[in-house]
Design a protein around this motif. Structure first.
Motif, PDB file in Angstrom:
ATOM      1  N   ASP A  17      25.257 -84.549  12.621  1.00 27.62           N
ATOM      2  CA  ASP A  17      25.211 -83.397  13.528  1.00 27.62           C
ATOM      3  C   ASP A  17      23.819 -82.771  13.580  1.00 27.62           C
ATOM      4  O   ASP A  17      23.434 -82.213  14.612  1.00 27.62           O
ATOM      5  CB  ASP A  17      26.234 -82.336  13.116  1.00 27.62           C
ATOM      6  CG  ASP A  17      27.673 -82.786  13.332  1.00 27.62           C
ATOM      7  OD1 ASP A  17      27.893 -83.773  14.068  1.00 27.62           O
ATOM      8  OD2 ASP A  17      28.572 -82.147  12.740  1.00 27.62           O
ATOM      9  N   ARG A  24      28.677 -86.427   7.852  1.00 31.64           N
ATOM     10  CA  ARG A  24      28.950 -85.957   9.222  1.00 31.64           C
ATOM     11  C   ARG A  24      28.014 -84.813   9.604  1.00 31.64           C
ATOM     12  O   ARG A  24      27.513 -84.762  10.732  1.00 31.64           O
ATOM     13  CB  ARG A  24      30.401 -85.506   9.356  1.00 31.64           C
ATOM     14  CG  ARG A  24      31.337 -86.642   9.655  1.00 31.64           C
ATOM     15  CD  ARG A  24      32.733 -86.135  10.009  1.00 31.64           C
ATOM     16  NE  ARG A  24      33.641 -86.825   9.118  1.00 31.64           N
ATOM     17  CZ  ARG A  24      34.315 -86.279   8.127  1.00 31.64           C
ATOM     18  NH1 ARG A  24      34.265 -85.007   7.897  1.00 31.64           N
ATOM     19  NH2 ARG A  24      35.088 -87.003   7.358  1.00 31.64           N
ATOM     20  N   ARG A  25      27.775 -83.913   8.693  1.00 39.01           N
ATOM     21  CA  ARG A  25      26.868 -82.792   8.973  1.00 39.01           C
ATOM     22  C   ARG A  25      25.438 -83.282   9.172  1.00 39.01           C
ATOM     23  O   ARG A  25      24.704 -82.740  10.010  1.00 39.01           O
ATOM     24  CB  ARG A  25      26.930 -81.769   7.849  1.00 39.01           C
ATOM     25  CG  ARG A  25      28.222 -80.994   7.856  1.00 39.01           C
ATOM     26  CD  ARG A  25      28.285 -79.984   6.744  1.00 39.01           C
ATOM     27  NE  ARG A  25      29.529 -79.249   6.813  1.00 39.01           N
ATOM     28  CZ  ARG A  25      30.075 -78.599   5.806  1.00 39.01           C
ATOM     29  NH1 ARG A  25      29.468 -78.583   4.622  1.00 39.01           N
ATOM     30  NH2 ARG A  25      31.213 -77.963   5.956  1.00 39.01           N
TER      31      ARG A  25
END
Length: 60
Positions: free
Chosen positions: A45, A41-42
């Motif tokens: 992002d 997820r990072r």
């Protein structure tokens, strides 16, 4: 690079994901570790192009 699991532990995988800058491609049977999911997820992002292939039926 080659990491032998489980001896190497999860740290090499998490470090690899964290260092991804442009793209991240992986072929997995399962992803069950919440730390791996957080790392992915990072990466998204950070605008890393993430491609994950999961085996839909790893035990058949």
């Amino acid at each position: 690079m080659l990491y032998i699991e489980p001896e190497a532990g999860i740290r090499p995988v998490l470090d690899f994901i964290a260092k991804s800058e442009k793209s991240l491609s992986s072929n997995c049977y399962l992803i069950y570790d919440p730390n791996v999911m957080t790392g992915i997820r990072r990466a998204v992002d950070r605008k890393v192009k993430v491609r994950i292939i999961l085996d839909g039926k790893p035990y058949e």
